[in-house]
Write an enzyme that holds these catalytic residues in place. Structure first.
Site, PDB file in Angstrom:
ATOM      1  N   ASN A  23       4.023  16.408  40.700  1.00  0.00           N
ATOM      2  CA  ASN A  23       4.362  15.128  40.068  1.00  0.00           C
ATOM      3  C   ASN A  23       3.200  14.502  39.314  1.00  0.00           C
ATOM      4  O   ASN A  23       3.378  13.525  38.595  1.00  0.00           O
ATOM      5  CB  ASN A  23       4.942  14.165  41.107  1.00  0.00           C
ATOM      6  CG  ASN A  23       6.313  14.641  41.574  1.00  0.00           C
ATOM      7  OD1 ASN A  23       6.884  15.572  40.991  1.00  0.00           O
ATOM      8  ND2 ASN A  23       6.818  14.056  42.630  1.00  0.00           N
ATOM      9  N   CYS A 116      22.001  13.363  39.823  1.00  0.00           N
ATOM     10  CA  CYS A 116      21.533  14.500  40.624  1.00  0.00           C
ATOM     11  C   CYS A 116      21.825  14.175  42.095  1.00  0.00           C
ATOM     12  O   CYS A 116      22.245  13.096  42.439  1.00  0.00           O
ATOM     13  CB  CYS A 116      20.062  14.779  40.375  1.00  0.00           C
ATOM     14  SG  CYS A 116      18.974  13.546  41.040  1.00  0.00           S
ATOM     15  N   ARG A 121      20.092   8.450  38.325  1.00  0.00           N
ATOM     16  CA  ARG A 121      18.687   8.362  37.905  1.00  0.00           C
ATOM     17  C   ARG A 121      18.626   7.533  36.619  1.00  0.00           C
ATOM     18  O   ARG A 121      18.509   8.043  35.524  1.00  0.00           O
ATOM     19  CB  ARG A 121      18.107   9.758  37.681  1.00  0.00           C
ATOM     20  CG  ARG A 121      18.169  10.667  38.888  1.00  0.00           C
ATOM     21  CD  ARG A 121      17.325  10.207  40.061  1.00  0.00           C
ATOM     22  NE  ARG A 121      15.907  10.302  39.823  1.00  0.00           N
ATOM     23  CZ  ARG A 121      15.179  11.383  40.074  1.00  0.00           C
ATOM     24  NH1 ARG A 121      15.766  12.469  40.500  1.00  0.00           N
ATOM     25  NH2 ARG A 121      13.887  11.400  39.860  1.00  0.00           N
TER      26      ARG A 121
HETATM   27  C1  EPZ Z   1       9.234  10.192  40.548  1.00  0.00           C
HETATM   28  O1  EPZ Z   1      10.548  10.152  40.011  1.00  0.00           O
HETATM   29  C2  EPZ Z   1       9.097  11.556  41.223  1.00  0.00           C
HETATM   30  N1  EPZ Z   1       9.297  12.627  40.250  1.00  0.00           N
HETATM   31  C3  EPZ Z   1      10.138  11.693  42.352  1.00  0.00           C
HETATM   32  O2  EPZ Z   1       9.867  12.932  43.011  1.00  0.00           O
HETATM   33  C4  EPZ Z   1       9.920  10.558  43.350  1.00  0.00           C
HETATM   34  O3  EPZ Z   1      10.908  10.641  44.351  1.00  0.00           O
HETATM   35  C5  EPZ Z   1      10.020   9.215  42.621  1.00  0.00           C
HETATM   36  O4  EPZ Z   1       9.055   9.180  41.535  1.00  0.00           O
HETATM   37  C6  EPZ Z   1       9.744   8.041  43.550  1.00  0.00           C
HETATM   38  O5  EPZ Z   1       8.455   8.161  44.085  1.00  0.00           O
HETATM   39  C7  EPZ Z   1       8.285  12.934  39.402  1.00  0.00           C
HETATM   40  O6  EPZ Z   1       7.221  12.334  39.418  1.00  0.00           O
HETATM   41  C8  EPZ Z   1       8.529  14.084  38.459  1.00  0.00           C
HETATM   42  P1  EPZ Z   1      11.232   6.255  39.940  1.00  0.00           P
HETATM   43  P2  EPZ Z   1      10.978   8.900  39.046  1.00  0.00           P
HETATM   44  O7  EPZ Z   1      11.491   5.920  38.513  1.00  0.00           O
HETATM   45  O8  EPZ Z   1       9.817   8.405  38.298  1.00  0.00           O
HETATM   46  C9  EPZ Z   1      14.916   3.360  39.941  1.00  0.00           C
HETATM   47  C10 EPZ Z   1      10.386  15.033  43.939  1.00  0.00           C
HETATM   48  O9  EPZ Z   1      11.100  15.411  44.889  1.00  0.00           O
HETATM   49  N2  EPZ Z   1      14.776   3.317  38.476  1.00  0.00           N
HETATM   50  O10 EPZ Z   1       9.918   5.866  40.533  1.00  0.00           O
HETATM   51  O11 EPZ Z   1      12.187   9.366  38.293  1.00  0.00           O
HETATM   52  C11 EPZ Z   1      15.322   4.728  40.462  1.00  0.00           C
HETATM   53  O12 EPZ Z   1      16.723   4.896  40.386  1.00  0.00           O
HETATM   54  C12 EPZ Z   1      10.891  13.965  42.986  1.00  0.00           C
HETATM   55  O13 EPZ Z   1       9.243  15.502  43.676  1.00  0.00           O
HETATM   56  C13 EPZ Z   1      15.525   2.385  37.761  1.00  0.00           C
HETATM   57  O14 EPZ Z   1      16.299   1.607  38.333  1.00  0.00           O
HETATM   58  O15 EPZ Z   1      11.421   7.836  40.129  1.00  0.00           O
HETATM   59  C14 EPZ Z   1      14.822   4.669  41.872  1.00  0.00           C
HETATM   60  O16 EPZ Z   1      15.760   3.975  42.660  1.00  0.00           O
HETATM   61  C15 EPZ Z   1      12.262  13.460  43.382  1.00  0.00           C
HETATM   62  N3  EPZ Z   1      15.389   2.349  36.403  1.00  0.00           N
HETATM   63  C16 EPZ Z   1      13.532   3.850  41.771  1.00  0.00           C
HETATM   64  O17 EPZ Z   1      13.626   3.144  40.526  1.00  0.00           O
HETATM   65  C17 EPZ Z   1      14.538   3.187  35.722  1.00  0.00           C
HETATM   66  O18 EPZ Z   1      14.442   3.096  34.483  1.00  0.00           O
HETATM   67  C18 EPZ Z   1      12.257   4.673  41.756  1.00  0.00           C
HETATM   68  O19 EPZ Z   1      12.451   5.700  40.831  1.00  0.00           O
HETATM   69  C19 EPZ Z   1      13.786   4.130  36.471  1.00  0.00           C
HETATM   70  C20 EPZ Z   1      13.920   4.170  37.849  1.00  0.00           C
END
Ligand code: EPZ
Length: 420
Positions: A23, A116, A121
């Site tokens: 990540n 997913c 997402r």
């Molecule tokens: C990153 O995903 C990681 N992936 C994920 O790891 C990790 O679970 C996640 O961060 C949380 O730590 C990578 O870095 C490639 P977020 P990301 O945006 O950035 C909501 C693994 O297994 N949200 O921090 O996509 C979202 O739905 C993967 O290695 C919005 O509402 O996660 C979630 O509830 C899985 N609007 C929360 O925020 C947005 O525009 C956190 O998601 C974006 C996100």
């Protein structure tokens, strides 16, 4: 499709070396799109997701020279700004090419990441931030079409219903490096991978302050040059092997772990009654002779308990004494592993976004199916502790995020093999 077969009940013993963080590597590879000249990224993990990101950069026209665990990328020749759907749909992390493409070339077309298994997402925060910087964004037939003559620095509040967003912070930080003027990002994500990306960008000539905090200040510059960077060790891989040592009542040393990245996980392991020894040369030692007690967990943004460790820790709590309540505050639907763990003898019931995990169980080997990267890791951990043999199918999910898993577990004494 490959399967992994594990004969459980063997206490793991020995040392395991961590790979670079998936990540951290994904946004850093995307950030090479910002540079005039060649970037050199080292300590890359050999993972499917990394391969996918390199194929995306290649399809945009970047020149890529792959080493054993390193890559040289020159993006001078990038002429295509549409990321191929068949690659993007396999990896949500692809969304982080949006910011760099817009900032450097003023155009980008990336297909909308679909749903997913861990739940919806959304990317509203990514789009809100990029529009604030002046990008024109339209959604057409499942694609995000973005254009921007010149991005302009702005103050952006990036907090959403679940707190900060890791990749939205990465996208915005990258876009702001070449914007006109200064950008302030409030409620930025504090994850170590975001700090790693900021370090790489600053090495390319960016001016980013506050990385690792909720407040980022980015002064736009005219251009960035290629940088050299060594990816940090993977904290989730480290946490997964800590649990592997605990769940098999073994003794495992994890080399290269940065303990500060695992504070919340170490805290919960010690609350459950085990001791994590932090040795000087960045290694963690775990020893468990049994008798762990159940603890409650709530996943939160860093430095809280990482959602990416929720499934693995749940597998451990099935064997602890008592009942533990595990609550998902990041991805409330991220419980696909519950059904499969119950098939192996767990007793887990759901109450809203909490799993009620009855402890004192015994896992019995059986046939299970991998589904999401971390859910699959939980099944591997349960199989390592199970009585008898477990057959895990669809292991390509594991190949996305765990380098040489079978080899690393075998060196720790696990009876594990991968069959076609
Ligand atoms: C990153 O995903 C990681 N992936 C994920 O790891 C990790 O679970 C996640 O961060 C949380 O730590 C990578 O870095 C490639 P977020 P990301 O945006 O950035 C909501 C693994 O297994 N949200 O921090 O996509 C979202 O739905 C993967 O290695 C919005 O509402 O996660 C979630 O509830 C899985 N609007 C929360 O925020 C947005 O525009 C956190 O998601 C974006 C996100």
């Amino acid at each position: 499709m490959d399967k992994i077969i594990i004969k459980g009940g063997i206490p793991l013993k020995g040392r395991v070396k961590l790979s670079g963080s998936k990540n951290s590597a994904l946004p850093i590879l995307a950030a090479t799109l910002l540079a005039e000249g060649t970037s050199n990224i080292e300590n890359l993990p050999l993972l499917k997701d990394i391969e996918t990101m390199l194929r995306i950069l290649d399809s945009l026209g970047a020149k890529i020279e792959l080493g054993k665990r390193s890559v040289k990328i020159n993006t001078e020749s990038v002429r295509n700004f549409t990321a191929p759907y068949d690659l993007v749909r396999t990896m949500r992390g692809s969304i982080c090419i949006l910011g760099p493409l817009l900032a450097r070339f003023g155009r980008a077309v990336v297909s909308l990441p679909g749903g997913c298994v861990i739940g919806p997402r959304p990317i509203d925060l990514h789009l809100k931030g990029l529009e604030k910087l002046g990008a024109k964004i339209e959604m057409k037939k499942g694609d995000i079409k973005a254009k921007a003559k010149k991005l302009k620095g702005k103050r952006i509040f990036l907090g959403g219903a679940f707190g900060s967003s890791v990749l939205a912070t990465a996208n915005l930080m990258m876009a702001a490096t070449l914007a006109d003027g200064e950008t302030l990002i409030e409620f930025a994500a504090c994850e170590p991978e975001v700090a790693d990306l900021a370090n790489f960008l600053n090495g390319m000539g960016a001016k980013i302050d506050g990385a690792g905090s909720h407040f980022l200040r980015i002064k736009g510059v005219r251009r960035l040059k290629g940088g050299t960077y060594r990816i940090v060790p993977d904290r989730i891989e480290a946490g997964t092997y800590l649990v592997a040592g605990l769940i098999t009542k073994g003794e495992v040393a994890i080399e290269g772990a940065i303990s500060r990245h695992l504070g919340a996980v170490i805290d919960k392991i010690e609350e459950a009654g085990a001791k994590v020894e932090i040795k000087k040369e960045n290694s963690l030692h775990i020893k468990n002779s049994g008798g762990l007690k159940s603890v409650n967990v709530i996943t939160l943004p860093y430095p809280g308990f990482p959602t990416d460790m929720q499934a693995q820790f749940m597998a451990l709590m099935c064997l602890a004494k008592g009942t533990s309540i595990i609550t998902e505050r990041i991805f409330p639907k991220r419980f696909i592993h519950v059904g499969e763990l119950n098939r192996m003898g767990a007793d887990i019931s759901m109450e809203g976004d909490s799993a009620i995990v009855k402890g004192g169980r015994v896992f019995i080997g059986t046939r299970v199916m991998a589904s999401d990267l971390r859910a699959s890791a939980a099944l591997i951990l349960a199989a390592l502790a199970a009585k008898g043999e477990t057959e895990i199918s669809r292991v390509y999910h594991l190949d996305r995020g765990y380098e040489r898993l079978v080899e690393k577990l075998s060196t720790l004494g696990a009876k594990i093999k991968r069959v076609e």
